[in-house]
Design a protein around this motif. Sequence first.
Motif, PDB file in Angstrom:
ATOM      1  N   ASN A   1      39.927  36.159  55.658  1.00 20.55           N
ATOM      2  CA  ASN A   1      39.073  37.314  55.927  1.00 20.55           C
ATOM      3  C   ASN A   1      38.261  37.787  54.723  1.00 20.55           C
ATOM      4  O   ASN A   1      37.506  38.741  54.818  1.00 20.55           O
ATOM      5  N   ILE A   2      38.398  37.115  53.583  1.00 23.88           N
ATOM      6  CA  ILE A   2      37.645  37.499  52.386  1.00 23.88           C
ATOM      7  C   ILE A   2      36.350  36.697  52.322  1.00 23.88           C
ATOM      8  O   ILE A   2      36.374  35.472  52.206  1.00 23.88           O
ATOM      9  N   VAL A   3      35.219  37.394  52.406  1.00 21.32           N
ATOM     10  CA  VAL A   3      33.915  36.724  52.369  1.00 21.32           C
ATOM     11  C   VAL A   3      33.653  36.177  50.977  1.00 21.32           C
ATOM     12  O   VAL A   3      33.282  35.014  50.800  1.00 21.32           O
ATOM     13  N   LEU A   4      33.830  37.010  49.976  1.00 24.45           N
ATOM     14  CA  LEU A   4      33.643  36.591  48.585  1.00 24.45           C
ATOM     15  C   LEU A   4      34.362  37.555  47.664  1.00 24.45           C
ATOM     16  O   LEU A   4      34.805  38.630  48.075  1.00 24.45           O
ATOM     17  N   ARG A   5      34.460  37.168  46.389  1.00 21.86           N
ATOM     18  CA  ARG A   5      35.114  37.993  45.377  1.00 21.86           C
ATOM     19  C   ARG A   5      34.136  38.247  44.225  1.00 21.86           C
ATOM     20  O   ARG A   5      33.455  37.317  43.776  1.00 21.86           O
ATOM     21  N   LEU A   6      34.106  39.490  43.770  1.00 23.55           N
ATOM     22  CA  LEU A   6      33.246  39.872  42.657  1.00 23.55           C
ATOM     23  C   LEU A   6      34.118  40.128  41.433  1.00 23.55           C
ATOM     24  O   LEU A   6      35.074  40.892  41.494  1.00 23.55           O
ATOM     25  N   ASN A   7      33.769  39.490  40.318  1.00 21.66           N
ATOM     26  CA  ASN A   7      34.537  39.654  39.094  1.00 21.66           C
ATOM     27  C   ASN A   7      33.830  40.596  38.122  1.00 21.66           C
ATOM     28  O   ASN A   7      32.621  40.478  37.894  1.00 21.66           O
ATOM     29  N   PHE A   8      34.617  41.524  37.542  1.00 26.59           N
ATOM     30  CA  PHE A   8      34.083  42.513  36.603  1.00 26.59           C
ATOM     31  C   PHE A   8      34.967  42.617  35.374  1.00 26.59           C
ATOM     32  O   PHE A   8      36.120  42.184  35.374  1.00 26.59           O
ATOM     33  N   LYS A   9      34.403  43.262  34.337  1.00 29.64           N
ATOM     34  CA  LYS A   9      35.176  43.685  33.177  1.00 29.64           C
ATOM     35  C   LYS A   9      34.804  45.127  32.874  1.00 29.64           C
ATOM     36  O   LYS A   9      33.657  45.541  33.071  1.00 29.64           O
ATOM     37  N   LEU A  10      35.777  45.883  32.377  1.00 33.37           N
ATOM     38  CA  LEU A  10      35.536  47.282  32.038  1.00 33.37           C
ATOM     39  C   LEU A  10      34.784  47.425  30.727  1.00 33.37           C
ATOM     40  O   LEU A  10      35.018  46.683  29.773  1.00 33.37           O
ATOM     41  N   LYS A  11      33.882  48.401  30.681  1.00 35.89           N
ATOM     42  CA  LYS A  11      33.296  48.834  29.430  1.00 35.89           C
ATOM     43  C   LYS A  11      34.047  50.098  29.000  1.00 35.89           C
ATOM     44  O   LYS A  11      34.983  50.530  29.660  1.00 35.89           O
ATOM     45  N   ASP A  12      33.653  50.703  27.892  1.00 33.45           N
ATOM     46  CA  ASP A  12      34.288  51.958  27.468  1.00 33.45           C
ATOM     47  C   ASP A  12      33.915  53.061  28.449  1.00 33.45           C
ATOM     48  O   ASP A  12      32.732  53.293  28.715  1.00 33.45           O
ATOM     49  N   ILE A  13      34.925  53.729  28.986  1.00 32.69           N
ATOM     50  CA  ILE A  13      34.701  54.784  29.975  1.00 32.69           C
ATOM     51  C   ILE A  13      35.225  56.113  29.443  1.00 32.69           C
ATOM     52  O   ILE A  13      36.375  56.193  28.997  1.00 32.69           O
ATOM     53  N   PRO A  14      34.411  57.174  29.451  1.00 31.65           N
ATOM     54  CA  PRO A  14      34.865  58.497  28.990  1.00 31.65           C
ATOM     55  C   PRO A  14      36.077  58.974  29.792  1.00 31.65           C
ATOM     56  O   PRO A  14      36.214  58.676  30.979  1.00 31.65           O
TER      57      PRO A  14
END
Length: 208
Positions: free
Chosen positions: A149-162
Motif C-alpha cells: 500500500n506504499i506508493v513511494l517513500r520520501l527521504n529527509f534529513k533534519l536541519k537546525d530547528i529552533p
Amino acid sequence: MKDRKQSICILLIIIFIAWAVWIFVKTESNPRLSVVPPKSIVASCNEEFTVDLVMSNLPNDKYPAASITVEFDNSKLEFIGVKPGTMMACRSSPPSNELQSDTLSGSVPLWNCDVDVSNQSGEIKTMYLDMTGENTAYCKAGFDKKTKNIVLRLNFKLKDIPLQDRKVYFLLTDVVFSTLSGDANTASLSTSNPINPLSVKNAALWVK
C-alpha cells in the motif's frame, strides 16, 4: 391516522439511515493518499528518516502514469530523494479466448524528481510514467491494504530547528493517477476530479 403518521416516520428514519450508510460506504471506498511520517524524531538526529505515502484503496483499473506534489519546510528539512514503495506494477497477459487479465510484473514502479529544485522551492514534484502504457502500470492486483500500500517513500534529513518551532508539516497539494485513456472516461484518480475524487491526509512530524 396515528398509525399512518408512525409508518411515515419509520419510513423516513429508514431512508435517512440508508442514506447515511451509503455515504459512509462511498467515502470509505474512495481512495485516499496519506502522509505517514515517523511519530517523532530527536532533534540531534543526523540520520535520514523516511516519510511514506500510503494508499488506502485502488480501483480496478490500470494507471501507467502518476504525479504527486508534496510541500515541506525547506528551512527545517533537507530532501534527500525518493525511494520505491511497496505497491507493485502489473502487465497485461496475452489474450486467451478473448479475455484479458492483469498479472504482476514483479517490479515496483520508480518515481523521478529533481532533488535540487525540490530543496530550493520546498516543493517536491515527483512523477511516474510507464512508457509501454501497460507493462509496469499500477493496478488492483499489485495492491494490498497491509503489505502493498506504499506508493513511494520520501527521504529527509533534519536541519537546525529552533526549540519553539519543532513541528514540521508535510502537505499533499496535487495528486493524479492517470488511466490508459488519459481522462477521456473520467476514470483517472485526482484530487481535482469530482467524478473519481482522490482525497489526501496530511501529517506533521514532531521533533523532540
